[in-house]
Scaffold this motif. Structure first.
Motif, PDB file in Angstrom:
ATOM      1  N   THR A 129       0.835  -1.205   0.000  1.00 42.67           N
ATOM      2  CA  THR A 129       0.000   0.000   0.000  1.00 42.67           C
ATOM      3  C   THR A 129       0.867   1.251   0.000  1.00 42.67           C
ATOM      4  OG1 THR A 129      -1.748  -1.163   1.212  1.00 42.67           O
ATOM      5  CG2 THR A 129      -1.817   1.247   1.245  1.00 42.67           C
ATOM      6  N   LEU A 130       1.947   1.222   0.781  1.00 44.61           N
ATOM      7  CA  LEU A 130       2.868   2.359   0.842  1.00 44.61           C
ATOM      8  C   LEU A 130       3.493   2.624  -0.525  1.00 44.61           C
ATOM      9  CD1 LEU A 130       4.257   4.449   2.661  1.00 44.61           C
ATOM     10  CD2 LEU A 130       6.033   2.745   3.127  1.00 44.61           C
ATOM     11  N   LYS A 131       3.922   1.579  -1.212  1.00 39.83           N
ATOM     12  CA  LYS A 131       4.524   1.733  -2.544  1.00 39.83           C
ATOM     13  C   LYS A 131       3.517   2.311  -3.537  1.00 39.83           C
ATOM     14  CE  LYS A 131       7.119  -1.731  -3.986  1.00 39.83           C
ATOM     15  NZ  LYS A 131       7.577  -3.132  -4.226  1.00 39.83           N
ATOM     16  N   LYS A 132       2.283   1.844  -3.441  1.00 41.49           N
ATOM     17  CA  LYS A 132       1.238   2.345  -4.336  1.00 41.49           C
ATOM     18  C   LYS A 132       0.989   3.834  -4.106  1.00 41.49           C
ATOM     19  CE  LYS A 132      -3.651   1.651  -5.504  1.00 41.49           C
ATOM     20  NZ  LYS A 132      -4.879   0.855  -5.204  1.00 41.49           N
ATOM     21  N   LEU A 133       0.951   4.241  -2.844  1.00 43.55           N
ATOM     22  CA  LEU A 133       0.715   5.648  -2.518  1.00 43.55           C
ATOM     23  C   LEU A 133       1.887   6.526  -2.948  1.00 43.55           C
ATOM     24  CD1 LEU A 133      -0.901   5.238   1.025  1.00 43.55           C
ATOM     25  CD2 LEU A 133      -2.049   5.945  -1.080  1.00 43.55           C
ATOM     26  N   LEU A 134       3.103   6.004  -2.822  1.00 44.76           N
ATOM     27  CA  LEU A 134       4.286   6.755  -3.265  1.00 44.76           C
ATOM     28  C   LEU A 134       4.239   7.000  -4.769  1.00 44.76           C
ATOM     29  CD1 LEU A 134       7.075   5.018  -1.133  1.00 44.76           C
ATOM     30  CD2 LEU A 134       6.338   7.402  -0.941  1.00 44.76           C
ATOM     31  N   ARG A 135       3.850   5.968  -5.526  1.00 44.08           N
ATOM     32  CA  ARG A 135       3.747   6.130  -6.982  1.00 44.08           C
ATOM     33  C   ARG A 135       2.687   7.164  -7.331  1.00 44.08           C
ATOM     34  NH1 ARG A 135       4.354   0.417  -6.956  1.00 44.08           N
ATOM     35  NH2 ARG A 135       2.088   0.160  -7.128  1.00 44.08           N
ATOM     36  N   THR A 136       1.550   7.095  -6.637  1.00 47.44           N
ATOM     37  CA  THR A 136       0.467   8.046  -6.897  1.00 47.44           C
ATOM     38  C   THR A 136       0.907   9.477  -6.612  1.00 47.44           C
ATOM     39  OG1 THR A 136      -1.181   6.367  -6.330  1.00 47.44           O
ATOM     40  CG2 THR A 136      -1.914   8.660  -6.310  1.00 47.44           C
ATOM     41  N   ALA A 137       1.731   9.641  -5.567  1.00 53.65           N
ATOM     42  CA  ALA A 137       2.200  10.975  -5.175  1.00 53.65           C
ATOM     43  C   ALA A 137       3.464  11.394  -5.929  1.00 53.65           C
ATOM     44  CB  ALA A 137       2.466  11.005  -3.676  1.00 53.65           C
ATOM     45  N   VAL A 175      12.749   9.339  -1.080  1.00 51.91           N
ATOM     46  CA  VAL A 175      12.683   8.654   0.213  1.00 51.91           C
ATOM     47  C   VAL A 175      14.074   8.571   0.831  1.00 51.91           C
ATOM     48  CG1 VAL A 175      12.112   6.494   1.384  1.00 51.91           C
ATOM     49  CG2 VAL A 175      10.649   7.329  -0.469  1.00 51.91           C
ATOM     50  N   ALA A 176      15.076   8.262  -0.003  1.00 50.58           N
ATOM     51  CA  ALA A 176      16.455   8.155   0.483  1.00 50.58           C
ATOM     52  C   ALA A 176      16.924   9.471   1.093  1.00 50.58           C
ATOM     53  CB  ALA A 176      17.377   7.737  -0.661  1.00 50.58           C
ATOM     54  N   ALA A 177      16.594  10.576   0.440  1.00 48.37           N
ATOM     55  CA  ALA A 177      16.999  11.891   0.952  1.00 48.37           C
ATOM     56  C   ALA A 177      16.321  12.187   2.286  1.00 48.37           C
ATOM     57  CB  ALA A 177      16.656  12.969  -0.071  1.00 48.37           C
ATOM     58  N   ALA A 178      15.050  11.823   2.402  1.00 44.96           N
ATOM     59  CA  ALA A 178      14.307  12.095   3.635  1.00 44.96           C
ATOM     60  C   ALA A 178      14.812  11.246   4.798  1.00 44.96           C
ATOM     61  CB  ALA A 178      12.820  11.841   3.413  1.00 44.96           C
ATOM     62  N   LEU A 179      15.235  10.015   4.506  1.00 41.71           N
ATOM     63  CA  LEU A 179      15.694   9.106   5.560  1.00 41.71           C
ATOM     64  C   LEU A 179      17.203   9.178   5.779  1.00 41.71           C
ATOM     65  CD1 LEU A 179      13.587   5.870   4.814  1.00 41.71           C
ATOM     66  CD2 LEU A 179      13.023   7.809   6.277  1.00 41.71           C
ATOM     67  N   GLN A 235       8.219   8.852   8.683  1.00 45.28           N
ATOM     68  CA  GLN A 235       8.958   9.796   7.837  1.00 45.28           C
ATOM     69  C   GLN A 235       8.540   9.669   6.373  1.00 45.28           C
ATOM     70  OE1 GLN A 235      12.895   8.473   9.172  1.00 45.28           O
ATOM     71  NE2 GLN A 235      13.328  10.567   9.885  1.00 45.28           N
ATOM     72  N   VAL A 236       8.339   8.437   5.916  1.00 42.30           N
ATOM     73  CA  VAL A 236       7.910   8.227   4.533  1.00 42.30           C
ATOM     74  C   VAL A 236       6.500   8.777   4.331  1.00 42.30           C
ATOM     75  CG1 VAL A 236       7.435   6.519   2.744  1.00 42.30           C
ATOM     76  CG2 VAL A 236       9.393   6.207   4.272  1.00 42.30           C
ATOM     77  N   CYS A 237       5.634   8.551   5.304  1.00 44.43           N
ATOM     78  CA  CYS A 237       4.268   9.076   5.206  1.00 44.43           C
ATOM     79  C   CYS A 237       4.275  10.604   5.149  1.00 44.43           C
ATOM     80  CB  CYS A 237       3.426   8.600   6.389  1.00 44.43           C
ATOM     81  SG  CYS A 237       2.964   6.857   6.321  1.00 44.43           S
ATOM     82  N   GLN A 238       5.169  11.223   5.920  1.00 38.56           N
ATOM     83  CA  GLN A 238       5.245  12.682   5.938  1.00 38.56           C
ATOM     84  C   GLN A 238       5.614  13.244   4.568  1.00 38.56           C
ATOM     85  OE1 GLN A 238       4.369  14.744   8.381  1.00 38.56           O
ATOM     86  NE2 GLN A 238       3.820  13.008   9.687  1.00 38.56           N
ATOM     87  N   LEU A 239       6.363  12.468   3.782  1.00 39.84           N
ATOM     88  CA  LEU A 239       6.703  12.909   2.420  1.00 39.84           C
ATOM     89  C   LEU A 239       5.450  13.117   1.577  1.00 39.84           C
ATOM     90  CD1 LEU A 239       9.775  10.694   1.417  1.00 39.84           C
ATOM     91  CD2 LEU A 239       9.728  13.183   1.634  1.00 39.84           C
ATOM     92  N   MET A 240       4.393  12.395   1.918  1.00 45.95           N
ATOM     93  CA  MET A 240       3.133  12.498   1.167  1.00 45.95           C
ATOM     94  C   MET A 240       2.093  13.293   1.947  1.00 45.95           C
ATOM     95  SD  MET A 240       2.923   8.563  -0.228  1.00 45.95           S
ATOM     96  CE  MET A 240       3.152   7.835   1.416  1.00 45.95           C
ATOM     97  N   ASN A 241       2.562  13.997   3.000  1.00 48.24           N
ATOM     98  CA  ASN A 241       1.659  14.773   3.862  1.00 48.24           C
ATOM     99  C   ASN A 241       0.574  13.879   4.468  1.00 48.24           C
ATOM    100  OD1 ASN A 241       2.926  17.332   3.387  1.00 48.24           O
ATOM    101  ND2 ASN A 241       1.929  17.372   1.374  1.00 48.24           N
ATOM    102  N   MET A 242       1.001  12.700   4.904  1.00 48.42           N
ATOM    103  CA  MET A 242       0.087  11.729   5.495  1.00 48.42           C
ATOM    104  C   MET A 242       0.565  11.327   6.877  1.00 48.42           C
ATOM    105  SD  MET A 242      -0.545   9.098   2.315  1.00 48.42           S
ATOM    106  CE  MET A 242      -1.425   7.975   3.402  1.00 48.42           C
ATOM    107  N   GLU A 243      -0.371  10.816   7.676  1.00 41.75           N
ATOM    108  CA  GLU A 243      -0.041  10.191   8.946  1.00 41.75           C
ATOM    109  C   GLU A 243      -0.087   8.670   8.757  1.00 41.75           C
ATOM    110  OE1 GLU A 243       0.889  11.905  11.512  1.00 41.75           O
ATOM    111  OE2 GLU A 243       0.350  13.894  10.752  1.00 41.75           O
TER     112      GLU A 243
END
Length: 250
Positions: A10-18, A25-29, A52-60
């Motif tokens: 689900t996380l990968k799918k949301l990242l692609r959508t965003a 992700v590498a830069a954020a982590l 941290q990954v969720c925050q990249l997409m403005n998500m909790e």
């Protein structure tokens, strides 16, 4: 698919959508891109990194879990044979009813004469029917859709309707939390249709309250049933005095 795998997918799918890349992700982590790919491949996320990954997409994380739940295929009904299986086994039917009302494993064994072994067997059957998912430590996850319905005039409906006739209506309805209304008159087809729609809305409100109250402790919830019915009808005793049978079709 395990719960962890489902979360990562689900996380990968949301990242692609965003349009968020592994490089982002590498830069954020503060990791290399290859390390990020390994995180996804090994499905090895700490809660901090997941956040941290969720925050990249403005998500909790809660938003991620909600997306995960919405993405699952929740069943909307059972087959005739599956319903027959439930009504043929009283303990299985009780456990199914408890699960649909968000009871925990311990709450079921505490209130009913069902052993832990019997309960696990019943839950395993419900898991096979895809009504629930039996999680580690005997956690119960409900997998039915909000608009789940029993088959019209199927085994479950017939079973409960028989109980309504012999058990539920066998009451004076004068205790606290009880009410019985009966009124009769003569209505047009239009008035009847209007009342039918209002009754359907009332049933929807009942289901909404059920969903809202599901988060409350069991001690604050009570098994409650509501019967709402209307039909063109005349007392048989009255009908017996008619000079001619009313042959009109409603």
């Amino acid at each position: 698919m395990s719960e962890t795998s489902a979360i990562v997918q689900t996380l990968k799918k949301l990242l692609r959508t965003a349009n968020v890349t592994y490089a982002d992700v590498a830069a954020a982590l503060d990791l290399s891109e290859s390390s990020v790919k390994r995180l996804f491949s090994d499905q090895d996320f700490s809660l901090k990194r997941l956040d941290q990954v969720c925050q990249l997409m403005n998500m909790e994380i809660s938003d991620l879990m909600r997306q995960l739940d919405e993405g699952k295929q929740h069943i909307e009904s059972l087959s005739l044979d599956q319903e027959q299986l439930l009504v043929s086994d009283l303990k299985l039917l009780v456990v199914a009813s408890c699960a649909m009302n968000h009871w925990s494993f311990s709450e079921i064994t505490t209130r009913y004469t069902i052993s832990e072994t019997e309960l696990i067997q019943c839950l395993a059957k419900l898991d096979k029917l895809q009504m629930i998912e039996l999680l580690p430590k005997n956690k119960i996850k409900l997998l039915i859709a909000p608009h789940f319905n029993w088959i019209k005039n199927g085994p479950i409906q017939r079973y409960f309707e028989s109980q309504v006739q012999t058990d539920f209506l066998n009451s004076s309805f004068t205790n606290k939390g009880e009410l019985r209304l009966f009124t009769t008159g003569m209505l047009s087809r239009n008035s009847n249709a209007t009342l039918l729609k209002r009754m359907e809305r009332l049933a929807q409100e009942f289901r909404q309250f059920h969903n809202e109250d599901s988060s409350l402790p069991l001690e604050k919830r009570f098994g409650t049933s509501m019967v709402v019915a209307i039909r063109p009808w005349e007392l048989t005793a009255f009908e017996s005095l008619r000079r001619e049978q009313d042959k009109r079709v409603f």
